[in-house]
Design a protein around this motif. Structure first.
Motif, PDB file in Angstrom:
ATOM      1  N   ARG A 134      -7.484 -74.182 -67.206  1.00  0.00           N
ATOM      2  CA  ARG A 134      -8.832 -74.750 -67.039  1.00  0.00           C
ATOM      3  C   ARG A 134      -9.332 -74.659 -65.584  1.00  0.00           C
ATOM      4  N   HIS A 135      -8.750 -73.756 -64.837  1.00  0.00           N
ATOM      5  CA  HIS A 135      -9.137 -73.629 -63.419  1.00  0.00           C
ATOM      6  C   HIS A 135      -9.493 -72.191 -63.056  1.00  0.00           C
ATOM      7  N   ARG A 136     -10.021 -71.440 -64.018  1.00  0.00           N
ATOM      8  CA  ARG A 136     -10.313 -70.022 -63.758  1.00  0.00           C
ATOM      9  C   ARG A 136     -11.185 -69.808 -62.518  1.00  0.00           C
ATOM     10  N   PHE A 137     -12.137 -70.707 -62.299  1.00  0.00           N
ATOM     11  CA  PHE A 137     -13.124 -70.463 -61.238  1.00  0.00           C
ATOM     12  C   PHE A 137     -12.972 -71.448 -60.078  1.00  0.00           C
ATOM     13  N   ASP A 138     -11.780 -72.003 -59.929  1.00  0.00           N
ATOM     14  CA  ASP A 138     -11.612 -73.095 -58.961  1.00  0.00           C
ATOM     15  C   ASP A 138     -10.798 -72.739 -57.720  1.00  0.00           C
ATOM     16  N   PHE A 139     -10.422 -71.467 -57.563  1.00  0.00           N
ATOM     17  CA  PHE A 139      -9.523 -71.141 -56.453  1.00  0.00           C
ATOM     18  C   PHE A 139     -10.207 -70.294 -55.379  1.00  0.00           C
ATOM     19  N   LYS A 140      -9.555 -70.299 -54.231  1.00  0.00           N
ATOM     20  CA  LYS A 140      -9.996 -69.382 -53.159  1.00  0.00           C
ATOM     21  C   LYS A 140      -8.767 -68.558 -52.781  1.00  0.00           C
ATOM     22  N   PHE A 141      -8.861 -67.243 -52.932  1.00  0.00           N
ATOM     23  CA  PHE A 141      -7.721 -66.357 -52.647  1.00  0.00           C
ATOM     24  C   PHE A 141      -8.069 -65.400 -51.521  1.00  0.00           C
ATOM     25  N   GLY A 142      -7.386 -65.526 -50.395  1.00  0.00           N
ATOM     26  CA  GLY A 142      -7.538 -64.573 -49.290  1.00  0.00           C
ATOM     27  C   GLY A 142      -9.002 -64.308 -48.968  1.00  0.00           C
ATOM     28  N   ASP A 143      -9.358 -63.024 -48.984  1.00  0.00           N
ATOM     29  CA  ASP A 143     -10.721 -62.626 -48.630  1.00  0.00           C
ATOM     30  C   ASP A 143     -11.667 -62.635 -49.824  1.00  0.00           C
ATOM     31  N   LEU A 144     -11.174 -63.044 -50.994  1.00  0.00           N
ATOM     32  CA  LEU A 144     -12.044 -63.065 -52.183  1.00  0.00           C
ATOM     33  C   LEU A 144     -13.013 -64.237 -52.086  1.00  0.00           C
ATOM     34  N   PRO A 145     -14.201 -64.086 -52.698  1.00  0.00           N
ATOM     35  CA  PRO A 145     -15.158 -65.202 -52.643  1.00  0.00           C
ATOM     36  C   PRO A 145     -14.582 -66.459 -53.300  1.00  0.00           C
ATOM     37  N   GLU A 146     -14.992 -67.604 -52.831  1.00  0.00           N
ATOM     38  CA  GLU A 146     -14.595 -68.907 -53.395  1.00  0.00           C
ATOM     39  C   GLU A 146     -14.858 -68.893 -54.916  1.00  0.00           C
ATOM     40  N   GLY A 147     -13.878 -69.299 -55.708  1.00  0.00           N
ATOM     41  CA  GLY A 147     -14.076 -69.409 -57.154  1.00  0.00           C
ATOM     42  C   GLY A 147     -14.065 -68.084 -57.896  1.00  0.00           C
ATOM     43  N   TYR A 148     -13.570 -67.023 -57.254  1.00  0.00           N
ATOM     44  CA  TYR A 148     -13.504 -65.720 -57.935  1.00  0.00           C
ATOM     45  C   TYR A 148     -12.625 -65.870 -59.167  1.00  0.00           C
ATOM     46  N   ASP A 149     -13.071 -65.328 -60.306  1.00  0.00           N
ATOM     47  CA  ASP A 149     -12.352 -65.493 -61.589  1.00  0.00           C
ATOM     48  C   ASP A 149     -10.870 -65.178 -61.435  1.00  0.00           C
ATOM     49  N   HIS A 150     -10.032 -66.192 -61.671  1.00  0.00           N
ATOM     50  CA  HIS A 150      -8.579 -66.045 -61.502  1.00  0.00           C
ATOM     51  C   HIS A 150      -8.018 -64.924 -62.373  1.00  0.00           C
ATOM     52  N   LYS A 151      -8.683 -64.637 -63.496  1.00  0.00           N
ATOM     53  CA  LYS A 151      -8.238 -63.551 -64.379  1.00  0.00           C
ATOM     54  C   LYS A 151      -8.318 -62.197 -63.677  1.00  0.00           C
ATOM     55  N   TYR A 152      -9.137 -62.124 -62.628  1.00  0.00           N
ATOM     56  CA  TYR A 152      -9.325 -60.854 -61.922  1.00  0.00           C
ATOM     57  C   TYR A 152      -8.827 -60.914 -60.480  1.00  0.00           C
TER      58      TYR A 152
END
Ligand SMILES: Cc1ncc(COP(=O)(O)O)c(C=O)c1O
Length: 438
Positions: free
Chosen positions: A265-283
């Motif tokens: 339930r957190h697909r759009f809740d993360f910030k990874f490295g240089d990816l935009p805030e909330g980038y779809d965790h599936k991708y």
């Protein structure tokens, strides 16, 4: 019952009938029917399971994949299981996971891995593909397994792992191997592709190391046609292997997960490295991965095959015994396989080495057997360093590879699979005896 259920039932009844008709037509004609070294052993249950899954038409990993993993890990008594599309893929994902940046202590390019040159190619390949350096030590002459007494002599400050197969189902010396691994903090990968249901010291092969890998190719102890599995007790390693199997993605929700937000339930809740805030965790990709997944249809077959494993093992052991007793009469000509005192193998096949002074060559003997329509096989690559594709690999050899070379020159194997009926075994024995009467 709905119209669809009625139709489905009709189709499955017909499938059962096809199986019965084919079975009736099976006939062994000595000298005319080929005696295969292995093959699929199944009944109407596998055919029905597969057709049922095809009718569902879900296709990709789903309900059957999940059930198979549950059943397989329960059978093995391990915490995590992943299905793959082959034993080779399982080895690739397992070794790659040990090099993954998402684990605590990953191997890096240039690290050394102790293994054997008497190998199946795809036990070795992932070591090379991950830019690790294979360090080759010899095998034992008659167990055909990694010679555990030679491991310590090959260890350097760069050694990170021991990777080996339980050759043809014969368990390697696991107590010694695990003791060394613990002492030097090394990863252990057990290629258990040929050793499903083999035991060492009362414990299943594949439950000692960090990862174990399995093949469900048609020749193996149980089959999905093509297929494989990876098992581990470590959540960290499981997640790394899952990511590598599934394109390298970070998300570990099940494929086809119904909840649009994913199981977490957190697909759009993360910030990874240089990816935009909330980038779809599936991708989000935190590994350089592959797609090594099987179809759900294959797993439907695997579920049925796993239920038959105890019977398969019993048959393999009995068939091995018949052929072993036969070759024992000619022990002056052949080196017979040896089993360690704590080992209880479920044989994939029976390996036989023609003695140097036998008075005939391996080629003479296998040519004779093949002329009698008895299938023979080489012990995989023999010494893989002599195979054309491996001439220039970066590696180190520790000590002599005398027994490895002997396999290349003088070892072959015969099948012991459950499809070998009493008639077929009697025919094999009579042909072997005939060779020595001449
Ligand atoms: C020891 C060993 N490892 C790996 C494999 C590869 O399995 P697969 O054919 O499913 O890729 C095999 C295949 O027979 C094998 O014997």
């Amino acid at each position: 019952m709905s119209n669809e259920s009625i139709l489905r039932q009709e189709i499955l009844e017909r499938v059962k009938e096809i199986y019965r008709l084919r079975k009736e037509e099976e006939k062994f004609n000595p000298g005319k029917t080929k005696v295969n070294y292995s093959g699929r052993v199944f009944d109407e249950k596998e055919m029905i399971a597969v057709v049922d899954s095809v009718i569902d038409f879900w296709l990709t990993l789903g309900i059957n994949g999940r059930k198979f993993c549950e059943d397989f890990k329960n059978y093995l008594g391990v915490k995590y299981c992943l299905v793959t599309n082959s034993g080779s893929s399982s080895n690739l994902a397992a070794i790659s996971a040990l090099c993954s940046p998402i684990i605590n202590n990953p191997m890096i390019a240039g690290d050394e891995v102790i293994t054997t040159a008497m190998t199946f190619p795809t036990t070795l390949n992932p070591i090379i593909q991950n830019r690790l350096i294979p360090i080759f030590i010899d095998i034992e002459e008659d167990t055909y397994n990694i010679d555990a007494s030679k491991i310590e002599g090959a260890i350097t400050s760069k050694t990170r792992a021991i990777v080996f197969a339980h050759t043809l189902g014969n368990p390697a010396e696991m107590d010694k191997i695990m003791k060394i691994a613990k002492k030097y903090n090394l990863y252990v990968v057990e290629d258990t592709c040929d050793a499903l249901d083999s035991y060492y010291d009362g414990k299943k092969c594949g439950t000692f190391g960090d990862f174990s890998t399995y093949s469900f190719y048609a020749a193996h102890h149980m089959t999905m046609g093509e297929g494989g599995a990876i098992c581990t007790n470590s959540l960290e390693l499981y997640r790394a292997a899952l990511s590598i199997r599934d394109w390298g993605r970070a998300c570990y929700c099940q494929t086809g997960e119904a909840n649009p937000m994913g199981a977490c339930r957190h697909r759009f809740d993360f910030k990874f490295g240089d990816l935009p805030e909330g980038y779809d965790h599936k991708y989000v990709y935190n590994n350089i991965g592959y797609n090594l997944k099987p179809l759900d249809i294959q797993c439907a077959m695997g579920i049925e095959q796993l239920k038959k494993l105890p019977k398969f093992t019993e048959a393999r052991k009995n068939n091995f015994k018949v052929l072993y007793e036969c070759f024992k009469k000619y022990e002056d000509r052949f080196i017979l396989p040896r089993v360690l005192p704590k080992a209880d193998p479920s044989w994939f096949a029976i390996p036989i080495t023609v003695r140097e002074d036998a008075g005939f060559s391996k080629r003479d003997f296998v040519t004779y057997l093949e002329s009698k329509l008895i299938e023979t096989r080489m012990l995989f690559a023999g010494n893989i360093l002599k195979q054309p594709g491996y001439k220039d690999i970066e590696c180190r050899i520790v000590g002599e590879l005398k027994n490895t070379d002997q396999v290349l020159e003088r070892t072959f194997f015969l099948g012991v699979y459950p499809g070998l009926t009493k008639e077929k075994l009697e025919y094999m024995v009579s042909c072997i005896d005939e060779y020595f009467k001449k």
